[in-house]
Enzyme design. Sequence first.
Site, PDB file in Angstrom:
ATOM      1  CE  LYS A 194     -78.436  22.808  59.102  1.00 10.73           C
ATOM      2  NZ  LYS A 194     -79.310  23.263  60.169  1.00 10.73           N
ATOM      3  CD  GLN A 219     -86.477  29.288  55.759  1.00 11.81           C
ATOM      4  OE1 GLN A 219     -85.895  28.939  56.786  1.00 11.81           O
ATOM      5  NE2 GLN A 219     -85.982  30.196  54.940  1.00 11.81           N
ATOM      6  CE  LYS A 277     -65.787  21.541  45.749  1.00  9.45           C
ATOM      7  NZ  LYS A 277     -64.399  21.081  45.680  1.00  9.45           N
ATOM      8  CB  SER A 296     -90.119  31.499  58.837  1.00 11.11           C
ATOM      9  OG  SER A 296     -89.609  30.228  59.171  1.00 11.11           O
ATOM     10  CE1 TYR A 333     -80.878  29.764  61.964  1.00 10.31           C
ATOM     11  CE2 TYR A 333     -79.854  30.144  59.829  1.00 10.31           C
ATOM     12  CZ  TYR A 333     -80.915  29.689  60.585  1.00 10.31           C
ATOM     13  OH  TYR A 333     -82.006  29.158  59.948  1.00 10.31           O
ATOM     14  CB  THR A 393     -75.418  29.661  57.003  1.00  6.78           C
ATOM     15  OG1 THR A 393     -76.448  30.531  57.494  1.00  6.78           O
ATOM     16  CG2 THR A 393     -75.194  29.907  55.526  1.00  6.78           C
TER      17      THR A 393
END
Length: 297
Positions: free
Chosen positions: A244, A164, A252, A140, A55, A23
Amino acid sequence: MNSKCHRVELNDGHFIPVLGFGTAIPSEVSKSKATEATRIAIDAGFRHIDSAHMYQNEEEVGLAIRSKIEDGTVKREDIFYTSKLWCTFHRPELVKSCLEQSLKKLQLDYVDLYLINFPMALKAMEKCKDAGLAKSIGVSNFNRRQLEMILNKPGLKYKPVCNQVECHPYLNQNKLLDFCKSKDIVLVAYSALGTHRDKHWVDQSTPVLLDDPVLASMAKKYKQTPALIALRYQIQRGVVVLAKSLNEARIKENMQVFEFQLCPEDMKVLDGLNRNLRYVAGVVFSGHPNFPFSDEY
């Protein structure tokens, strides 16, 4: 599509969906885009949403998740939500307050996974798990040495469930992946499609991953897109992968990663694309004693 079939078990017994929706959005894009894109992603079948304090859009992402719970598309337990502790909150007494700030913005009771970027705040992270604010805790951008440092910590209560890191065909992280697997730590890939090429973080002269001719010819062979080839590559290696996009059709389309399989020969060809190219080199942190990218892996 039932995403339950596409999850892997973490070392603490929880499950993480293998395809996640990232995101982070460029600063010049309106934050409301994060709400819109996250709603589209949940409607498309994404159940793993990856965000972070840094973010600065957890309010918008939380709004999307809650609206999809309210309209009956999902229940809270269907969503696997990841947040991350930012560097300014590493002092142990600040860790819980950073997580509580995230939860307040999200208007959720807990996160499914909470990550740290550097190995300073582990004890306080364990307390967040004990308090039920985070179901699982992970890390991460850790290299092998930093992971070993944590795993060998006396009195370690919870092993990190995941690491991550940037991971894609140009930086396949094979050695780190093998090490993580040997310790029952899941590797989660960010920048899996290359990168958004934000000039603050990324050297503009680096090659564009999705323009790679090998990915293009494989996309033709499987009648897929280069992006789907890059995502499928990770899933078949046992990597949890984040995709992302703000584009509805592409969001989709990324769910189609479960509809085909790459043959072993093509997996080897993709392994051969590795050139240890790091898009997000984190040079701003390079003087830090815990800077993770100086080691081989």
